[in-house]
Scaffold this motif. Structure first.
Motif, PDB file in Angstrom:
ATOM      1  N   LEU A 229       0.842  -1.194   0.000  1.00 48.53           N
ATOM      2  CA  LEU A 229       0.000   0.000   0.000  1.00 48.53           C
ATOM      3  C   LEU A 229       0.877   1.245   0.000  1.00 48.53           C
ATOM      4  O   LEU A 229       0.630   2.207  -0.746  1.00 48.53           O
ATOM      5  N   GLY A 230       1.923   1.222   0.815  1.00 48.02           N
ATOM      6  CA  GLY A 230       2.860   2.338   0.824  1.00 48.02           C
ATOM      7  C   GLY A 230       3.571   2.494  -0.502  1.00 48.02           C
ATOM      8  O   GLY A 230       3.758   3.617  -1.000  1.00 48.02           O
ATOM      9  N   MET A 231       3.964   1.371  -1.121  1.00 52.00           N
ATOM     10  CA  MET A 231       4.677   1.421  -2.389  1.00 52.00           C
ATOM     11  C   MET A 231       3.808   2.011  -3.492  1.00 52.00           C
ATOM     12  O   MET A 231       4.250   2.881  -4.257  1.00 52.00           O
ATOM     13  N   TRP A 232       2.555   1.573  -3.592  1.00 53.81           N
ATOM     14  CA  TRP A 232       1.687   2.077  -4.648  1.00 53.81           C
ATOM     15  C   TRP A 232       1.254   3.518  -4.390  1.00 53.81           C
ATOM     16  O   TRP A 232       1.022   4.286  -5.338  1.00 53.81           O
ATOM     17  N   SER A 233       1.168   3.916  -3.109  1.00 52.08           N
ATOM     18  CA  SER A 233       0.902   5.315  -2.798  1.00 52.08           C
ATOM     19  C   SER A 233       2.062   6.181  -3.286  1.00 52.08           C
ATOM     20  O   SER A 233       1.859   7.265  -3.849  1.00 52.08           O
ATOM     21  N   HIS A 234       3.264   5.704  -3.080  1.00 59.47           N
ATOM     22  CA  HIS A 234       4.460   6.397  -3.552  1.00 59.47           C
ATOM     23  C   HIS A 234       4.493   6.415  -5.083  1.00 59.47           C
ATOM     24  O   HIS A 234       4.825   7.442  -5.693  1.00 59.47           O
ATOM     25  N   PHE A 235       4.151   5.302  -5.694  1.00 55.28           N
ATOM     26  CA  PHE A 235       4.107   5.171  -7.153  1.00 55.28           C
ATOM     27  C   PHE A 235       3.179   6.220  -7.764  1.00 55.28           C
ATOM     28  O   PHE A 235       3.540   6.928  -8.711  1.00 55.28           O
ATOM     29  N   ALA A 236       1.967   6.329  -7.226  1.00 54.85           N
ATOM     30  CA  ALA A 236       0.945   7.183  -7.842  1.00 54.85           C
ATOM     31  C   ALA A 236       1.241   8.663  -7.676  1.00 54.85           C
ATOM     32  O   ALA A 236       0.929   9.469  -8.559  1.00 54.85           O
ATOM     33  N   SER A 237       1.862   9.043  -6.571  1.00 58.20           N
ATOM     34  CA  SER A 237       1.979  10.463  -6.246  1.00 58.20           C
ATOM     35  C   SER A 237       3.321  11.088  -6.596  1.00 58.20           C
ATOM     36  O   SER A 237       3.413  12.300  -6.811  1.00 58.20           O
ATOM     37  N   GLN A 238       4.382  10.287  -6.667  1.00 58.79           N
ATOM     38  CA  GLN A 238       5.719  10.873  -6.745  1.00 58.79           C
ATOM     39  C   GLN A 238       6.263  11.093  -8.143  1.00 58.79           C
ATOM     40  O   GLN A 238       7.035  12.020  -8.383  1.00 58.79           O
ATOM     41  N   PHE A 239       5.870  10.244  -9.114  1.00 58.49           N
ATOM     42  CA  PHE A 239       6.582  10.233 -10.391  1.00 58.49           C
ATOM     43  C   PHE A 239       6.445  11.531 -11.178  1.00 58.49           C
ATOM     44  O   PHE A 239       7.383  11.982 -11.832  1.00 58.49           O
ATOM     45  N   SER A 240       5.274  12.170 -11.153  1.00 59.16           N
ATOM     46  CA  SER A 240       5.046  13.335 -12.006  1.00 59.16           C
ATOM     47  C   SER A 240       5.952  14.504 -11.634  1.00 59.16           C
ATOM     48  O   SER A 240       6.545  15.150 -12.502  1.00 59.16           O
ATOM     49  N   VAL A 339       3.613   9.946   2.437  1.00 60.74           N
ATOM     50  CA  VAL A 339       2.587   9.164   3.126  1.00 60.74           C
ATOM     51  C   VAL A 339       2.887   7.671   2.986  1.00 60.74           C
ATOM     52  O   VAL A 339       2.584   6.876   3.881  1.00 60.74           O
ATOM     53  N   GLY A 340       3.496   7.276   1.864  1.00 59.49           N
ATOM     54  CA  GLY A 340       3.834   5.865   1.669  1.00 59.49           C
ATOM     55  C   GLY A 340       4.733   5.329   2.761  1.00 59.49           C
ATOM     56  O   GLY A 340       4.562   4.192   3.231  1.00 59.49           O
ATOM     57  N   PHE A 341       5.700   6.133   3.207  1.00 60.52           N
ATOM     58  CA  PHE A 341       6.606   5.694   4.265  1.00 60.52           C
ATOM     59  C   PHE A 341       5.899   5.656   5.613  1.00 60.52           C
ATOM     60  O   PHE A 341       6.189   4.805   6.456  1.00 60.52           O
ATOM     61  N   ASP A 342       4.964   6.578   5.814  1.00 57.37           N
ATOM     62  CA  ASP A 342       4.193   6.563   7.059  1.00 57.37           C
ATOM     63  C   ASP A 342       3.315   5.318   7.119  1.00 57.37           C
ATOM     64  O   ASP A 342       3.151   4.714   8.192  1.00 57.37           O
ATOM     65  N   LEU A 343       2.772   4.902   5.987  1.00 57.94           N
ATOM     66  CA  LEU A 343       1.985   3.671   5.945  1.00 57.94           C
ATOM     67  C   LEU A 343       2.864   2.456   6.248  1.00 57.94           C
ATOM     68  O   LEU A 343       2.472   1.569   7.020  1.00 57.94           O
ATOM     69  N   ARG A 355      14.024  -2.386   5.067  1.00 56.34           N
ATOM     70  CA  ARG A 355      13.559  -3.132   3.899  1.00 56.34           C
ATOM     71  C   ARG A 355      12.203  -2.618   3.416  1.00 56.34           C
ATOM     72  O   ARG A 355      11.973  -2.491   2.205  1.00 56.34           O
ATOM     73  N   ALA A 356      11.308  -2.319   4.353  1.00 55.20           N
ATOM     74  CA  ALA A 356       9.987  -1.816   3.971  1.00 55.20           C
ATOM     75  C   ALA A 356      10.095  -0.474   3.241  1.00 55.20           C
ATOM     76  O   ALA A 356       9.476  -0.266   2.192  1.00 55.20           O
ATOM     77  N   ASN A 357      10.899   0.436   3.788  1.00 54.03           N
ATOM     78  CA  ASN A 357      11.066   1.735   3.138  1.00 54.03           C
ATOM     79  C   ASN A 357      11.739   1.604   1.777  1.00 54.03           C
ATOM     80  O   ASN A 357      11.448   2.362   0.850  1.00 54.03           O
ATOM     81  N   GLY A 358      12.664   0.647   1.660  1.00 52.72           N
ATOM     82  CA  GLY A 358      13.295   0.417   0.372  1.00 52.72           C
ATOM     83  C   GLY A 358      12.288  -0.001  -0.683  1.00 52.72           C
ATOM     84  O   GLY A 358      12.313   0.480  -1.818  1.00 52.72           O
TER      85      GLY A 358
END
Length: 451
Positions: A229-240, A339-343, A355-358
């Motif tokens: 969930l954290g990874m996909w939150s990071h995926f959706a919000s960060q790339f642009s 928010v991804g890291f907080d999740l 490992r989770a943050n990575g």
């Protein structure tokens, strides 16, 4: 996997003066990493001339850098859990300094690419190391805001890349400007050695991962739906925002929208100011509404999509106010990705947080490098005359590839939000109700959680 947990005698206060001093030094390293990462954003047109490259080749500089960055996130996470933040920050500084210095003296495409790869390897070690320091040195009520501060203040490095670096490149030339930039890392190495300590306890918790158990270790963290969930939150919000600030935003503004180079640089700087403002707001929202963190992410992503759609549907350059609105909406993705890291922190014990943050960090940067590369490919398919030949129509088509990544990201966030809630209800009864009530939930730190 065998775990050796050291004595837990606390020798420093958590969340007090020592914690803030360590954070400031680590944050300075992250700011330098952002500066190095963003430096090609304002030097892209010069790089195209210096190395005589096409748009696809120019994109390859940053794509390879991010590919190395993303590819090293899981190994770095394992090393972080084993060796701690201090050692990895020093190693990252050594690699970044060497990479930027080599880039300063590069005269061929091949050597420049290798230099950016080295820079990406050093960059890979920095952010997750800083986030781990936040996790162990600050109280749970402080961590969400300090995490946001890390992201937004760290982005100040991009301001240095946007204006002062442009000035240095004009006044001193390519080699001297980048050589001066590389020397900053030496100063920060000394500060890290003198100030940074891995834990407020007498001995930090370390996790010794045998080689044969590495795959199982990563699988256990990956199997936790909260990690994904954290990874996909990071995926959706960060790339642009990464794509815009690191490479394609400057050419889009200058070649596509008809802005002057100084105006484009100013907007990139203003975006960082908006990152700071929106970061404070998002940090407060995340701390106040922990159960709705995923919906906050989706809300920001939808806002970005709307702003880009309003600009890209136009067949003529957009008015200044609309471009500024687009830039600020895009910039909001930076603090939102935190928010991804907080999740991940909510779903994983501290022994596995590296490992989770990575894994979380892989999401946004994999999306960034793929999107960045696709934009370059689309531009070259439409025009083969190089950077000077692209016009608004070319950028309208090329920048539209972002929507595919946003749609995929939103779908996956909704999917793993549902799985994550079910996981907490099953494994940690009461956690969901606590977050619904507006109280952050702290993982009890009991073992490794898979599915």
């Amino acid at each position: 996997m065998s775990e050796a947990v050291g004595e837990r005698a606390q020798v420093h206060d958590i969340g007090r003066r020592r914690a803030w001093l360590i954070w400031v030094v680590a944050l300075a390293v992250y700011m330098l990493a952002v500066f190095h990462r963003s430096s090609l954003g304002v030097a892209g047109l010069l790089a195209a001339d210096r190395f005589d490259v096409t748009a696809t080749q120019l994109a390859f500089f940053t794509v390879l850098q991010l590919l190395v960055y993303a590819g090293l996130q899981v190994p770095v996470g394992v090393l972080l859990d084993r060796y701690g933040s201090r050692r990895l920050l020093i190693a990252g500084l050594v690699l970044m300094t060497a990479g930027q210095l080599a880039f300063a003296f590069s005269t061929t495409f091949a050597t420049a690419v290798l230099s950016r790869a080295l820079l990406g390897a050093g960059d890979a070690m920095v952010f997750v190391s800083v986030i781990r320091l936040v996790t162990v040195w600050f109280l749970v009520r402080q961590a969400p805001m300090v995490t946001q501060l890390t992201g937004v203040v760290g982005q100040m490095g991009a301001i240095v890349a946007a204006a002062p670096l442009s000035f240095l490149l004009r006044e001193l030339g390519w080699t001297r400007a980048f050589a001066i930039a590389s020397s900053i890392g030496v100063v920060l190495m000394v500060l890290v050695v003198m100030v940074v300590k891995d834990s407020p306890y007498q001995r930090a918790e370390v996790v010794t991962v045998k080689l044969r158990a590495l795959a199982q270790s990563v699988r256990l963290v990956w199997g936790n739906p909260g990690t994904r969930l954290g990874m996909w939150s990071h995926f959706a919000s960060q790339f642009s925002v990464t794509v815009f600030s690191l490479l394609w935003g400057f050419p889009f503004l200058v070649r596509g929208q008809g802005w002057t180079e100084s105006a484009a640089s100013t907007l990139l700087m203003a975006m960082i100011g908006w990152v700071v403002v929106s970061g404070f707001v998002l940090g407060a929202l995340v701390a106040r509404y922990p159960f709705y963190r995923s919906w906050i992410v989706i809300g920001v992503v939808v806002t970005m999509m709307a702003a880009w759609a309003a600009v890209l549907v136009r067949t003529t350059p957009a008015p200044t106010w609309l471009v500024v609105l687009l830039a600020f909406a895009t910039a909001s993705g930076g603090p939102t990705s935190m928010v991804g890291f907080d999740l991940a922190r909510s779903f994983n014990p501290v022994q596995a947080i590296g490992r989770a943050n990575g894994i979380v960090n892989v999401g946004g940067f994999m999306a960034s490098l793929l999107c960045m590369a696709l934009i370059g490919v689309v531009l070259d398919l439409r025009q083969d005359g190089g950077m000077d030949s692209y016009d608004l129509g070319d950028f309208r088509v090329a920048m539209s590839v972002q929507f595919a990544f946003w749609v995929l990201g939103i779908i996956q966030v909704l999917r793993f939000r549902r799985r994550g809630i079910a996981h907490l209800e099953r494994v940690h009864p009461g956690a969901v109700e606590q977050m619904r009530a507006g109280t952050p939930w702290v993982h009890p730190g009991l073992g490794e959680e898979g599915v």
